[in-house]
Motif scaffolding. Structure first.
Motif, PDB file in Angstrom:
ATOM      1  N   PHE A   1       0.808  -1.218   0.000  1.00 43.06           N
ATOM      2  CA  PHE A   1       0.000   0.000   0.000  1.00 43.06           C
ATOM      3  C   PHE A   1       0.845   1.273   0.000  1.00 43.06           C
ATOM      4  O   PHE A   1       0.514   2.221  -0.724  1.00 43.06           O
ATOM      5  CB  PHE A   1      -0.970  -0.016   1.189  1.00 43.06           C
ATOM      6  CG  PHE A   1      -1.952   1.133   1.182  1.00 43.06           C
ATOM      7  CD1 PHE A   1      -2.871   1.279   0.153  1.00 43.06           C
ATOM      8  CD2 PHE A   1      -1.960   2.074   2.205  1.00 43.06           C
ATOM      9  CE1 PHE A   1      -3.781   2.332   0.139  1.00 43.06           C
ATOM     10  CE2 PHE A   1      -2.863   3.134   2.204  1.00 43.06           C
ATOM     11  CZ  PHE A   1      -3.773   3.266   1.161  1.00 43.06           C
ATOM     12  N   PRO A   2       1.938   1.371   0.752  1.00 48.56           N
ATOM     13  CA  PRO A   2       2.745   2.596   0.694  1.00 48.56           C
ATOM     14  C   PRO A   2       3.255   2.897  -0.710  1.00 48.56           C
ATOM     15  O   PRO A   2       3.254   4.055  -1.146  1.00 48.56           O
ATOM     16  CB  PRO A   2       3.893   2.291   1.661  1.00 48.56           C
ATOM     17  CG  PRO A   2       3.307   1.332   2.645  1.00 48.56           C
ATOM     18  CD  PRO A   2       2.416   0.458   1.812  1.00 48.56           C
ATOM     19  N   ALA A   3       3.680   1.871  -1.430  1.00 51.27           N
ATOM     20  CA  ALA A   3       4.147   2.078  -2.798  1.00 51.27           C
ATOM     21  C   ALA A   3       2.985   2.487  -3.706  1.00 51.27           C
ATOM     22  O   ALA A   3       3.148   3.299  -4.621  1.00 51.27           O
ATOM     23  CB  ALA A   3       4.819   0.810  -3.322  1.00 51.27           C
ATOM     24  N   PHE A   4       1.823   1.909  -3.439  1.00 50.74           N
ATOM     25  CA  PHE A   4       0.642   2.235  -4.239  1.00 50.74           C
ATOM     26  C   PHE A   4       0.304   3.718  -4.153  1.00 50.74           C
ATOM     27  O   PHE A   4       0.096   4.388  -5.167  1.00 50.74           O
ATOM     28  CB  PHE A   4      -0.541   1.385  -3.773  1.00 50.74           C
ATOM     29  CG  PHE A   4      -1.865   1.787  -4.376  1.00 50.74           C
ATOM     30  CD1 PHE A   4      -2.189   1.442  -5.671  1.00 50.74           C
ATOM     31  CD2 PHE A   4      -2.787   2.522  -3.636  1.00 50.74           C
ATOM     32  CE1 PHE A   4      -3.397   1.815  -6.233  1.00 50.74           C
ATOM     33  CE2 PHE A   4      -4.002   2.897  -4.180  1.00 50.74           C
ATOM     34  CZ  PHE A   4      -4.310   2.537  -5.482  1.00 50.74           C
ATOM     35  N   ILE A   5       0.282   4.276  -2.929  1.00 50.32           N
ATOM     36  CA  ILE A   5      -0.105   5.684  -2.790  1.00 50.32           C
ATOM     37  C   ILE A   5       0.991   6.606  -3.306  1.00 50.32           C
ATOM     38  O   ILE A   5       0.714   7.761  -3.646  1.00 50.32           O
ATOM     39  CB  ILE A   5      -0.482   6.029  -1.334  1.00 50.32           C
ATOM     40  CG1 ILE A   5       0.727   5.918  -0.404  1.00 50.32           C
ATOM     41  CG2 ILE A   5      -1.637   5.173  -0.864  1.00 50.32           C
ATOM     42  CD1 ILE A   5       0.442   6.434   1.002  1.00 50.32           C
ATOM     43  N   SER A   6       2.209   6.100  -3.405  1.00 55.31           N
ATOM     44  CA  SER A   6       3.282   6.921  -3.960  1.00 55.31           C
ATOM     45  C   SER A   6       3.022   7.242  -5.423  1.00 55.31           C
ATOM     46  O   SER A   6       3.505   8.266  -5.938  1.00 55.31           O
ATOM     47  CB  SER A   6       4.628   6.193  -3.817  1.00 55.31           C
ATOM     48  OG  SER A   6       4.957   6.005  -2.459  1.00 55.31           O
ATOM     49  N   ASN A   7       2.254   6.398  -6.108  1.00 52.17           N
ATOM     50  CA  ASN A   7       1.909   6.646  -7.507  1.00 52.17           C
ATOM     51  C   ASN A   7       1.063   7.901  -7.674  1.00 52.17           C
ATOM     52  O   ASN A   7       0.950   8.434  -8.780  1.00 52.17           O
ATOM     53  CB  ASN A   7       1.150   5.449  -8.088  1.00 52.17           C
ATOM     54  CG  ASN A   7       2.003   4.205  -8.182  1.00 52.17           C
ATOM     55  OD1 ASN A   7       3.210   4.283  -8.399  1.00 52.17           O
ATOM     56  ND2 ASN A   7       1.377   3.040  -8.002  1.00 52.17           N
TER      57      ASN A   7
END
Length: 532
Positions: free
Chosen positions: A338-344
């Motif tokens: 999830f952290p990588a997802f919101i970085s998008n």
């Protein structure tokens, strides 16, 4: 993710521009009666007495159409049409509390409180308000009583309420239309009707007892009238109006689902060929792709996917669903991806507070969400907001710490921001409305039998129009929005042609019940749609 011109998109889906209806739906052709060399017919009232006709009811009686009252609309109210036919058999003068202009709408001390009427623009193929400013101020009281005692917005029990026309009670407990026509501030609508000693009456009331709940999407702001209150009000009205052995006609309540207000906006209006929407679909599916595994595990009916080849349903809030916001939040916070997802989306996935805020946002937005189905009814006004950014929501998200662009992305009505309850009639809400309508109509039918009145089953009539259409002279009428000729641009109230057909139905029932031989009117003499 803002989708521009969603109203135009809806028009294309509904098919306004490909209408094959004949031109008489949009125009008002002059029809001349054939010249007859024979003797003029002799019309009689039978056992009825049309000397003093009083019509009691709400907006449907007042002649309301295209979202308001205005002079031309009032002239084609069904009671005014009836009165003209009654005059052929002894009927007297019929008065109405006329609005000052053809703009429509009301003022209060110079401030506009209701808008002008809607018209259809053939050039743009869109409805919209007519240009102009209302000139009818409710502080300019022209006391009645009037023969047309139709009060827009009135529910059954309002007709018995003292002070309903008292401006000092406005807006909490007074009606602006009745304020300007009440004989005294504390007179009731029924009292003003009875003061004229009617010899014949029409009573069409009860629509708003369910319609207010329906048009507000069943959000609870305008509840359905309880059965005991409705029964008590209707009994009091009918018993009072018939106290002097007065004859009349009583009509029941149509099913709201037979009106274009609830059938025009498709549940799936999001077209992938729309250049403002189509390119956003991959991003949208990526966003919901983070949630769909959670939905799949808890309730697969909540999965949200936008098609790249067909029109997609809007996303709605469904308060009948269990709120799974805690489960969404917990699952996202436990997700390693999830952290990588919101970085998008330009968010700092390395900041625990940002991650927590993003998880909370998604949980709160989609805890009771799903895509609409064919069982949901999307109300007509939603066409102007679907695909637009809800600025209040966007501002709140910015204040919560989201970048402005991201806040806007998650505030698109019906796409990333689930449509509020007020824009959608859920199946459970439709059942509530149908149950109430059935029960109320049984009360009305029982009273018609008990007091030996003519009875117009308008519910069945409108249902037939919606399913099969209606041949009215040379015009074929349907319940389609804009093109059908039956309903006005507000999607609830009839057009002038619709009112003329209602009048004809009533005339036939009156003739049968009371032995009169009144003629009907030619519906094609009345427009199906105002374009000016």
């Amino acid at each position: 993710m803002k989708i521009n011109n969603i109203w135009l998109l809806a028009i294309l889906l509904i098919g306004f521009t490909s209408c094959e209806s004949d031109d008489d739906t949009l125009a008002d052709p002059a029809i001349e009666d054939p010249i007859s060399d024979g003797p003029s017919p002799v019309y009689t009232s039978g056992t009825a007495d049309f000397t003093t006709f009083v019509a009691v009811g709400n907006s449907l009686t007042a002649g309301y159409s295209d979202g308001t009252l205005f002079m031309r609309g009032q002239e084609t109210s069904f009671p005014n049409i009836l009165s003209q036919q009654f005059a052929l058999a002894g009927g007297g003068v019929f008065t109405q509390p006329s609005i000052n202009d053809n703009v429509g709408g009301l003022l209060l001390g110079g401030t506009q409180i209701t808008g002008p009427r809607l018209i259809f623009n053939p050039a743009t193929q869109t409805p919209g308000p007519i240009s102009g400013t209302p000139t009818t101020d409710i502080t300019n009281i022209v006391a009645g009583p009037y023969n047309n005692m139709g009060v827009p917005g009135a529910k059954s029990f309002h007709l018995l309420a003292p002070g309903y026309g008292n401006i000092s009670n406005f807006p909490a407990a007074a009606n602006p239309y009745f304020i300007r026509m009440a004989s005294t501030p504390n007179a009731t609508v029924l009292e003003d009707a009875l003061a004229q000693n009617p010899t014949f009456f029409s009573l069409w009331i009860g629509n708003n007892d369910v319609l207010g709940y329906a048009t507000s999407g069943g959000d609870g702001s305008n509840p359905i009238t309880d059965q005991a209150t409705f029964d008590g009000a209707m009994t009091a009205l009918v018993s009072s109006l018939t106290a002097n052995s007065t004859n009349g006609i009583i009509a029941n309540i149509p099913n709201v689902a037979d009106t274009p207000y609830f059938t025009t906006v498709p549940y799936a209006p999001l077209d992938p060929t729309n250049p403002s929407f189509g390119p956003q679909i991959p991003t949208l599916n990526s966003v919901f792709g983070a949630l769909n595994p959670i939905f799949q595990a808890i309730d697969p009916s909540r999965i949200i996917v936008f098609s790249q080849t067909a029109a997609s349903p809007v996303v709605i809030q469904d308060e009948t669903l269990t709120n799974i916001a805690p489960q969404i939040f917990g699952t996202l916070m436990a997700s390693a991806t999830f952290p990588a997802f919101i970085s998008n989306f330009g968010l700092d996935g390395n900041n625990p507070l940002v991650v927590q805020s993003a998880a909370g946002l998604l949980a709160n937005l989609y805890g009771q969400s799903r895509q609409a189905t064919s069982s949901d009814l999307i109300v007509l006004p939603s066409s102007s907001i679907i695909g637009t950014v809800n600025q209040m929501t966007a501002d709140a998200l910015v204040q919560a710490g989201l970048p402005e662009a991201v806040a806007g992305q998650f505030s698109t009505e019906g796409v990333t921001l689930p449509l509020e309850d007020k824009w959608v009639l859920l199946p459970s809400e439709q059942t509530e409305i149908q149950n109430a309508t059935t029960a109320f109509n049984q009360t009305i039918a029982n009273l018609a039998t008990q007091y030996d009145l003519a009875f117009f089953d308008v519910n069945t009539f409108f249902s037939n129009v919606a399913t099969s259409g209606f041949q009215a002279g040379s015009a074929f009428m349907t319940a389609d929005y804009v093109t059908g000729g039956t309903f006005s641009l507000d999607g609830v109230h009839p057009s002038p042609r619709g009112y003329s057909v209602i009048s004809n139905q009533m005339i036939g029932i009156i003739n049968t019940k009371y032995g009169s031989n009144l003629p009907t009117v030619n519906p094609v003499d009345y427009t199906g749609l105002y374009i000016d």
